[in-house]
Write a protein that holds these residues in place. Structure first.
Motif, PDB file in Angstrom:
ATOM      1  N   LEU A  53      46.349  13.845  18.050  1.00 65.63           N
ATOM      2  CA  LEU A  53      47.165  12.892  17.291  1.00 65.63           C
ATOM      3  C   LEU A  53      48.530  13.494  16.972  1.00 65.63           C
ATOM      4  N   PHE A  54      48.543  14.788  16.655  1.00 68.15           N
ATOM      5  CA  PHE A  54      49.789  15.546  16.631  1.00 68.15           C
ATOM      6  C   PHE A  54      49.827  16.382  17.900  1.00 68.15           C
ATOM      7  N   GLU A  55      50.969  16.446  18.538  1.00 66.61           N
ATOM      8  CA  GLU A  55      51.108  17.214  19.764  1.00 66.61           C
ATOM      9  C   GLU A  55      51.436  18.665  19.427  1.00 66.61           C
ATOM     10  N   VAL A  56      50.734  19.598  20.068  1.00 69.63           N
ATOM     11  CA  VAL A  56      50.951  21.023  19.869  1.00 69.63           C
ATOM     12  C   VAL A  56      51.357  21.627  21.201  1.00 69.63           C
ATOM     13  N   SER A  57      52.511  22.290  21.256  1.00 71.32           N
ATOM     14  CA  SER A  57      52.989  22.828  22.527  1.00 71.32           C
ATOM     15  C   SER A  57      53.850  24.058  22.292  1.00 71.32           C
ATOM     16  N   ASP A  58      54.186  24.737  23.400  1.00 73.78           N
ATOM     17  CA  ASP A  58      55.025  25.931  23.326  1.00 73.78           C
ATOM     18  C   ASP A  58      56.509  25.602  23.327  1.00 73.78           C
ATOM     19  N   THR A  59      56.860  24.405  23.784  1.00 71.23           N
ATOM     20  CA  THR A  59      58.269  24.046  23.933  1.00 71.23           C
ATOM     21  C   THR A  59      58.852  23.645  22.592  1.00 71.23           C
ATOM     22  N   VAL A  60      59.712  24.472  22.040  1.00 68.86           N
ATOM     23  CA  VAL A  60      60.312  24.202  20.735  1.00 68.86           C
ATOM     24  C   VAL A  60      61.752  23.752  20.904  1.00 68.86           C
ATOM     25  N   SER A  61      62.194  22.949  19.953  1.00 70.90           N
ATOM     26  CA  SER A  61      63.553  22.425  19.971  1.00 70.90           C
ATOM     27  C   SER A  61      64.423  23.215  19.003  1.00 70.90           C
ATOM     28  N   PRO A  62      65.623  23.594  19.420  1.00 68.14           N
ATOM     29  CA  PRO A  62      66.504  24.338  18.506  1.00 68.14           C
ATOM     30  C   PRO A  62      67.011  23.496  17.348  1.00 68.14           C
ATOM     31  N   THR A  63      66.895  22.172  17.456  1.00 62.34           N
ATOM     32  CA  THR A  63      67.400  21.295  16.389  1.00 62.34           C
ATOM     33  C   THR A  63      66.296  20.792  15.466  1.00 62.34           C
ATOM     34  N   ALA A  64      65.030  21.074  15.772  1.00 61.15           N
ATOM     35  CA  ALA A  64      63.923  20.576  14.941  1.00 61.15           C
ATOM     36  C   ALA A  64      63.858  21.345  13.625  1.00 61.15           C
ATOM     37  N   PRO A  65      63.444  20.690  12.546  1.00 56.93           N
ATOM     38  CA  PRO A  65      63.174  21.425  11.304  1.00 56.93           C
ATOM     39  C   PRO A  65      62.165  22.541  11.555  1.00 56.93           C
ATOM     40  N   ARG A  66      62.261  23.600  10.756  1.00 58.70           N
ATOM     41  CA  ARG A  66      61.454  24.797  11.002  1.00 58.70           C
ATOM     42  C   ARG A  66      60.635  25.147   9.767  1.00 58.70           C
ATOM     43  N   LEU A  67      59.340  25.395   9.968  1.00 57.62           N
ATOM     44  CA  LEU A  67      58.464  25.857   8.894  1.00 57.62           C
ATOM     45  C   LEU A  67      57.965  27.250   9.240  1.00 57.62           C
ATOM     46  N   THR A  68      58.166  28.184   8.334  1.00 59.25           N
ATOM     47  CA  THR A  68      57.670  29.551   8.491  1.00 59.25           C
ATOM     48  C   THR A  68      56.508  29.759   7.524  1.00 59.25           C
ATOM     49  N   VAL A  69      55.362  30.208   8.035  1.00 56.23           N
ATOM     50  CA  VAL A  69      54.155  30.375   7.231  1.00 56.23           C
ATOM     51  C   VAL A  69      53.827  31.862   7.142  1.00 56.23           C
ATOM     52  N   THR A  70      53.673  32.351   5.926  1.00 53.14           N
ATOM     53  CA  THR A  70      53.325  33.751   5.695  1.00 53.14           C
ATOM     54  C   THR A  70      52.243  33.823   4.630  1.00 53.14           C
ATOM     55  N   ALA A  71      51.742  35.034   4.396  1.00 51.68           N
ATOM     56  CA  ALA A  71      50.735  35.259   3.357  1.00 51.68           C
ATOM     57  C   ALA A  71      51.410  35.767   2.096  1.00 51.68           C
ATOM     58  N   ARG A  72      50.832  35.415   0.959  1.00 51.67           N
ATOM     59  CA  ARG A  72      51.351  35.851  -0.335  1.00 51.67           C
ATOM     60  C   ARG A  72      50.162  36.327  -1.163  1.00 51.67           C
ATOM     61  N   THR A  73      50.287  37.504  -1.711  1.00 51.59           N
ATOM     62  CA  THR A  73      49.142  38.072  -2.413  1.00 51.59           C
ATOM     63  C   THR A  73      49.012  37.583  -3.841  1.00 51.59           C
ATOM     64  N   ALA A  74      50.124  37.184  -4.457  1.00 56.10           N
ATOM     65  CA  ALA A  74      50.070  36.781  -5.868  1.00 56.10           C
ATOM     66  C   ALA A  74      50.738  35.427  -6.047  1.00 56.10           C
TER      67      ALA A  74
END
Length: 396
Positions: A53-74
């Motif tokens: 339903l959502f497409e997942v691929s390797d081809t990224v767009s330089p103009t697309a919004p970007r989400l960075t996901v990291t871990a946080r301990t506190a």
């Protein structure tokens, strides 16, 4: 701790080492995101919950919004949370606690849901760059990230005039049958039986999004990833019952055996029991195909009645009230609206929504009254519905 995407009784696969960082594209065109994750295996876990339903691929767009996901301990402490402004659009959540808000930086805590972990979300307004910090890489964190991703995609669609509907849908050779109506009228039950007993393709169990393709043609229609609720009464004598009973579903960590009583056929929430499966679990257990490019071809307005014998199908000429009742608006759009401006606002397209509603309102429509014996006679029942809607090539 790496993220694991459990597979329901489909056999294990050898574990492969994954790099700690992954970058991929997540899209429901025309909405898209570039996701960069430092959590091991996040892409595989997200794919299990939302693809195709959502497409997942390797081809990224330089103009697309970007989400960075990291871990946080506190996470922020009680004192900080207790004094910060809060946004709770709907009683069921999610809640956003505004930890910091300025022209240059917004920091939020997203929480308030029993089955997902809290996230610290940070953005610089107007840049299209968002970061999310999860407490770990466990299943609750993955579900929280998936819901944030859904909001970021949904907000792009909502801003462009897409229409979100509370309804179920299936597809027959590319033509989708949309089931609309108030809660507890049998929409999900009809979709489940059409998919599992008549070979229809699955589109959605609960939420649909429709948007214009341009050129005045039929709107595009796609389901939105959510857990699929299945009334156990539908599974009495059903060919997939054994598979569901044996499955280790994420929602039912202690097993489904305690849920599987032969509950009475009922439309009342307190009179039925349900099991819940994620999309990958549902397709693995039923063998269902998922349609992502079906064109809406007809509307069914179901009305389930446990005291009724047989069924009755009648044409409907005025779909206005049914569409109005099915439209998600206000608090019900909480998962598809960027209330706090995490992303730049999409370019307004004021005619898109009106064109989509006009196209949906012109579809063939029938009202269906049915009772419990529809379970045993479902293939004939479904054939009568598709014939009444005059679906092209309705037989698979």
């Amino acid at each position: 701790m790496p993220v694991t995407a459990a597979s329901p009784q489909t056999g294990s696969r050898p574990a492969r080492p994954r790099a700690a960082a992954e970058t991929f594209r997540l899209a429901l065109p025309p909405a898209e995101l570039t996701v960069h994750s430092a959590l091991p295996g996040l892409r595989a876990a997200i794919s299990a919950l939302v693809h195709p339903l959502f497409e997942v691929s390797d081809t990224v767009s330089p103009t697309a919004p970007r989400l960075t996901v990291t871990a946080r301990t506190a996470l922020p402490g009680p004192q900080e949370l207790g004094t910060a402004p809060q946004l709770l659009v709907h009683p069921d959540g999610p809640r956003f606690v505004v930890l910091e808000r300025s022209a240059n930086r917004t920091v939020l805590l997203r929480d308030g849901e029993a089955d997902s972990a809290p996230l610290v979300v940070t953005t610089t307004p107007g840049t299209g760059a968002v970061s999310a910090e999860a407490p770990d890489a466990g299943p609750a964190s993955v579900r929280a990230v998936v819901r944030l991703l859904g909001t970021l995609l949904g907000a792009q669609l909502t801003g462009r005039g897409a229409v979100f509907l509370h309804g179920s849908a299936v597809a027959v050779k590319g033509s989708s049958v949309v089931m609309l109506g108030p809660k507890h009228r049998g929409k999900s039950s009809l979709a489940f039986l059409a998919v599992t007993l008549c070979g229809a393709d699955f589109v959605s169990d609960d939420t649909l999004v429709a948007w214009g393709r341009g050129g005045g043609g039929a709107p595009a229609l796609r389901g939105w990833p959510k857990r699929i609720g299945i009334a156990t009464a539908l599974l009495a004598g059903h060919p997939t019952r054994g598979a569901f009973e044996r499955a280790s579903l994420r929602r039912h960590r202690s097993g489904t055996q305690g849920v599987f009583t032969d509950a009475a056929w009922s439309t009342a929430p307190d009179g039925r029991k349900r099991i819940f499966a994620d999309l990958d679990e549902f397709t693995a257990l039923t063998g269902a195909a998922v349609a992502t490019d079906a064109l809406p071809a007809g509307i069914v307005l179901p009305r389930a009645d446990r005291d009724r014998k047989g069924w009755k199908i009648e044409p409907v000429t005025d779909r206005t009230d049914a569409l109005d009742d099915a439209l998600l608006s206000g608090p019900d759009l909480r998962h598809y609206t960027d209330y706090l401006g995490l992303l730049p606002r999409p370019r307004p397209e004021p005619t898109v929504r009106a064109d989509v509603l006009m196209a949906l309102g012109a579809l063939p429509c029938v009202r269906v009254h049915y009772g419990p014996d529809v379970n045993a006679g479902f293939p004939r029942f479904w054939d009568e519905i598709t014939a009444a809607l005059a679906l092209p090539d309705r037989a698979r």
